[in-house]
Design a protein around this motif. Structure first.
Motif, PDB file in Angstrom:
ATOM      1  N   GLY A  10       0.793  -1.216   0.000  1.00 11.82           N
ATOM      2  CA  GLY A  10       0.000   0.000   0.000  1.00 11.82           C
ATOM      3  C   GLY A  10       0.828   1.269   0.000  1.00 11.82           C
ATOM      4  O   GLY A  10       1.657   1.478   0.881  1.00 11.82           O
ATOM      5  N   ALA A  11       0.607   2.120  -1.001  1.00 14.84           N
ATOM      6  CA  ALA A  11       1.318   3.401  -1.098  1.00 14.84           C
ATOM      7  C   ALA A  11       0.437   4.542  -0.617  1.00 14.84           C
ATOM      8  O   ALA A  11       0.276   5.560  -1.277  1.00 14.84           O
ATOM      9  N   GLY A  12      -0.148   4.337   0.555  1.00 18.82           N
ATOM     10  CA  GLY A  12      -0.869   5.411   1.217  1.00 18.82           C
ATOM     11  C   GLY A  12       0.051   6.158   2.160  1.00 18.82           C
ATOM     12  O   GLY A  12       1.277   5.974   2.143  1.00 18.82           O
ATOM     13  N   TRP A  45     -11.666  10.403  -1.583  1.00 23.13           N
ATOM     14  CA  TRP A  45     -12.364  11.355  -0.705  1.00 23.13           C
ATOM     15  C   TRP A  45     -11.659  12.711  -0.761  1.00 23.13           C
ATOM     16  O   TRP A  45     -11.483  13.388   0.234  1.00 23.13           O
ATOM     17  N   ARG A  46     -11.332  13.088  -1.962  1.00 20.97           N
ATOM     18  CA  ARG A  46     -10.552  14.307  -2.213  1.00 20.97           C
ATOM     19  C   ARG A  46     -11.245  15.574  -1.705  1.00 20.97           C
ATOM     20  O   ARG A  46     -10.580  16.578  -1.431  1.00 20.97           O
ATOM     21  N   HIS A  47     -12.573  15.549  -1.565  1.00 17.23           N
ATOM     22  CA  HIS A  47     -13.324  16.744  -1.188  1.00 17.23           C
ATOM     23  C   HIS A  47     -13.324  16.986   0.317  1.00 17.23           C
ATOM     24  O   HIS A  47     -13.743  18.051   0.773  1.00 17.23           O
ATOM     25  N   VAL A  48     -12.868  16.024   1.102  1.00 16.71           N
ATOM     26  CA  VAL A  48     -12.983  16.109   2.563  1.00 16.71           C
ATOM     27  C   VAL A  48     -11.734  16.752   3.156  1.00 16.71           C
ATOM     28  O   VAL A  48     -10.617  16.431   2.765  1.00 16.71           O
ATOM     29  N   ARG A  49     -11.940  17.634   4.103  1.00 14.82           N
ATOM     30  CA  ARG A  49     -10.826  18.312   4.761  1.00 14.82           C
ATOM     31  C   ARG A  49     -10.456  17.574   6.040  1.00 14.82           C
ATOM     32  O   ARG A  49     -11.322  17.213   6.834  1.00 14.82           O
ATOM     33  N   LEU A  50      -9.158  17.339   6.232  1.00 15.85           N
ATOM     34  CA  LEU A  50      -8.705  16.649   7.427  1.00 15.85           C
ATOM     35  C   LEU A  50      -8.742  17.564   8.637  1.00 15.85           C
ATOM     36  O   LEU A  50      -8.721  18.784   8.503  1.00 15.85           O
ATOM     37  N   PHE A  51      -8.780  16.955   9.837  1.00 20.58           N
ATOM     38  CA  PHE A  51      -8.722  17.795  11.029  1.00 20.58           C
ATOM     39  C   PHE A  51      -7.343  17.809  11.667  1.00 20.58           C
ATOM     40  O   PHE A  51      -7.167  18.370  12.753  1.00 20.58           O
ATOM     41  N   SER A  52      -6.368  17.217  11.019  1.00 19.52           N
ATOM     42  CA  SER A  52      -4.972  17.388  11.414  1.00 19.52           C
ATOM     43  C   SER A  52      -4.319  18.430  10.501  1.00 19.52           C
ATOM     44  O   SER A  52      -4.643  18.524   9.318  1.00 19.52           O
ATOM     45  N   ARG A  53      -3.395  19.195  11.073  1.00 23.14           N
ATOM     46  CA  ARG A  53      -2.680  20.191  10.285  1.00 23.14           C
ATOM     47  C   ARG A  53      -1.612  19.513   9.432  1.00 23.14           C
ATOM     48  O   ARG A  53      -1.233  18.365   9.652  1.00 23.14           O
ATOM     49  N   GLY A  82      -8.329  16.015   1.124  1.00 18.89           N
ATOM     50  CA  GLY A  82      -7.708  14.794   0.631  1.00 18.89           C
ATOM     51  C   GLY A  82      -6.974  15.018  -0.675  1.00 18.89           C
ATOM     52  O   GLY A  82      -5.881  14.494  -0.892  1.00 18.89           O
ATOM     53  N   SER A  83      -7.575  15.811  -1.556  1.00 15.14           N
ATOM     54  CA  SER A  83      -6.943  16.105  -2.841  1.00 15.14           C
ATOM     55  C   SER A  83      -5.606  16.801  -2.649  1.00 15.14           C
ATOM     56  O   SER A  83      -4.607  16.472  -3.313  1.00 15.14           O
ATOM     57  N   GLU A  84      -5.561  17.754  -1.741  1.00 14.60           N
ATOM     58  CA  GLU A  84      -4.321  18.502  -1.497  1.00 14.60           C
ATOM     59  C   GLU A  84      -3.260  17.616  -0.848  1.00 14.60           C
ATOM     60  O   GLU A  84      -2.074  17.714  -1.172  1.00 14.60           O
ATOM     61  N   TRP A  85      -3.689  16.762   0.052  1.00 15.43           N
ATOM     62  CA  TRP A  85      -2.735  15.856   0.711  1.00 15.43           C
ATOM     63  C   TRP A  85      -2.077  14.941  -0.318  1.00 15.43           C
ATOM     64  O   TRP A  85      -0.871  14.719  -0.298  1.00 15.43           O
ATOM     65  N   ALA A  86      -2.881  14.414  -1.225  1.00 16.42           N
ATOM     66  CA  ALA A  86      -2.346  13.511  -2.240  1.00 16.42           C
ATOM     67  C   ALA A  86      -1.431  14.246  -3.216  1.00 16.42           C
ATOM     68  O   ALA A  86      -0.342  13.772  -3.554  1.00 16.42           O
ATOM     69  N   ALA A  87      -1.876  15.416  -3.683  1.00 10.77           N
ATOM     70  CA  ALA A  87      -1.126  16.119  -4.727  1.00 10.77           C
ATOM     71  C   ALA A  87       0.152  16.762  -4.202  1.00 10.77           C
ATOM     72  O   ALA A  87       1.189  16.761  -4.880  1.00 10.77           O
TER      73      ALA A  87
END
Length: 455
Positions: A10-12, A45-53, A82-87
């Motif tokens: 897994g490359a998460g 789940w690219r549209h969801v904002r995480l609650f960690s900085r 999620g989109s920003e974290w991945a990109a």
């Protein structure tokens, strides 16, 4: 065997962090990812904002790799989607790891070379074999160790109150979703607008969906929202609010609580779905084991958690807790039936080891069916495991992380009936209270939905 690679499945976020830790220690590593990119599940789940900085979402071992490639670090105090974290992080990290990461490679089994799980001899001397499927067929990869960071994204829990799909649940799949919908997408919003929507679940995913649906109802007043809880009362489901040491996590609960108190969301407690039926118009009727049914339902969003897929590890001797399907030594620390106050302490190779040596479940999968997993927890797990594989036992057993407390007791919300413990917080407040305002949807439980889809 030291010449063989450590295979990471897994490359998460946690899988790539493991590869970065192993690389920093000079150990050969190979990451196998079923998808065509890093963070394949995160992209869903690219549209969801995480609650960690950002500061908590970048693995320490990843920084040297990224900074060697002229990486542009995001604002550490920002909260990515999620989109920003991945990109901005997962993709660049996979690129920095280079040919250590293989995409389009699905792991279909792991075993001890020449031994099925019944055979004792050679389990501590023979390498592991990882059976994979690619577009060119199947192959076996010999491995010194296997770190399973494949997550739980592909195996959401059902609507049925007994852990199995309710009768009629599968047949009603056209009206049931198991993911937080992207209501900013016009087609998706049109599916739910001015409809009777039922949200089932009590975790951060459910709170995120409730906040989003409440905003949809503001724009489309005919939208009706019903929230189903299996537990006997709401209790501490909204979390610790301003006492939460992750401010955005606390803000999420406060927004959901505000929507409920404003009457925009109807709450039904003690509801365990037994049957899903259709009325004459094709709408759904949710029938509980006890009590009144919920009728005239247009759409159901089931957010009742996830569970690990252990099928492809059938030939490995795993030591798993009978309740949570988490490693035996870890389970008492995270059991939502007894765990309170966000007091899980950081853990590593000691708690994550199994009867078969050099096999580890990490990330969200290590929690089995327990909720509330943070990315930083996974980063600490793989730091410890990498140290152990490198022979640095002192570093493996050293704790290098302090986890933020939730600010509530019985934080999982799995209590059946109202109790004194579940009715409020008992934890000390943080030394500093943060005020935070974020656009809805605020956030989602960090790795409940970020574990990669790949094996």
């Amino acid at each position: 065997m030291n010449a063989l690679p450590v295979v990471v499945v897994g490359a998460g976020p946690v899988g790539l962090a493991a590869a970065a830790e192993l690389t920093a220690r000079g150990l050969p590593v190979l990451v196998l990812e079923r998808g065509d990119r890093a963070g394949a599940a995160v992209a869903q789940w690219r549209h969801v904002r995480l609650f960690s900085r950002w500061a908590e979402l970048i693995a320490p071992a990843a920084r040297p790799l990224l900074e060697s490639r002229d990486w542009q670090q995001p604002d550490v105090n920002g909260y990515p989607t999620g989109s920003e974290w991945a990109a901005r992080y997962l993709g660049p990290l996979a690129e920095a790891l280079g040919d250590r990461v293989r995409f389009g490679t699905e792991v279909i089994g792991v075993a001890r070379r020449g031994r099925d799980r019944v055979v004792d001899a050679g389990r501590d001397t023979e390498p592991l074999t990882v059976h994979v499927r690619t577009g060119n067929g199947e192959e076996r990869i010999a491995a010194r160790a296997v770190i399973d960071a494949s997550g739980t994204w592909t195996t959401p829990s059902p609507l049925g109150g007994d852990g199995l799909p309710a009768i009629g649940e599968t047949a009603a799949a056209d009206r049931i979703s198991y993911r937080v919908p992207d209501l900013a997408a016009p087609d998706t919003a049109a599916r739910y607008a001015n409809k009777h929507v039922v949200v089932a679940g009590s975790g951060h995913s459910a709170l995120t969906a409730l906040v989003a649906f409440a905003a949809l109802a503001d724009d489309h007043p005919a939208t009706r929202i019903t929230w189903l809880l299996r537990r006997g009362d709401i209790g501490a489901t909204f979390g610790g609010g301003q006492a939460d040491q992750l401010p955005a996590r606390g803000a999420l609960g406060l927004r959901a609580q505000s929507a409920v108190e404003a009457g925009r969301i109807s709450v039904v407690t003690g509801f365990r779905t037994e049957t899903v039926e259709r009325d004459d118009s094709g709408r759904l009727i949710l029938v509980p084991a006890e009590g009144d049914p919920v009728t005239a339902v247009d759409e159901v969003v089931v957010l009742t958690g996830f569970r690990p897929d252990l099928s492809w590890l059938a030939e490995i001797r795993l030591g798993l807790d009978a309740t949570l399907q988490a490693p035996t030594a870890l389970a008492p620390l995270i059991d939502p039936n007894v765990h309170s106050c966000g007091s899980v302490y950081p853990h590593g190779v000691k708690e994550l080891s199994h009867p078969d040596p050099d096999v580890f479940l990490v990330g969200m999968k290590s929690y089995g069916r327990a909720p509330t997993f943070l990315a930083m927890t996974g980063y600490e797990q793989v730091r410890s495991i990498a140290a152990a594989l490198a022979g640095d036992r002192e570093a493996a057993e050293r704790v290098e992380l302090v986890l933020p407390e939730t600010g509530v007791c019985g934080g999982s919300g799995l209590f059946d009936a109202p109790t004194e413990e579940s009715s409020g917080g008992c934890c000390a407040a943080p030394t500093e209270v943060h005020e935070l305002s974020l656009p809805a949807p605020v956030a989602i439980q960090d790795l409940t939905l970020t574990a990669t889809t790949s094996r």
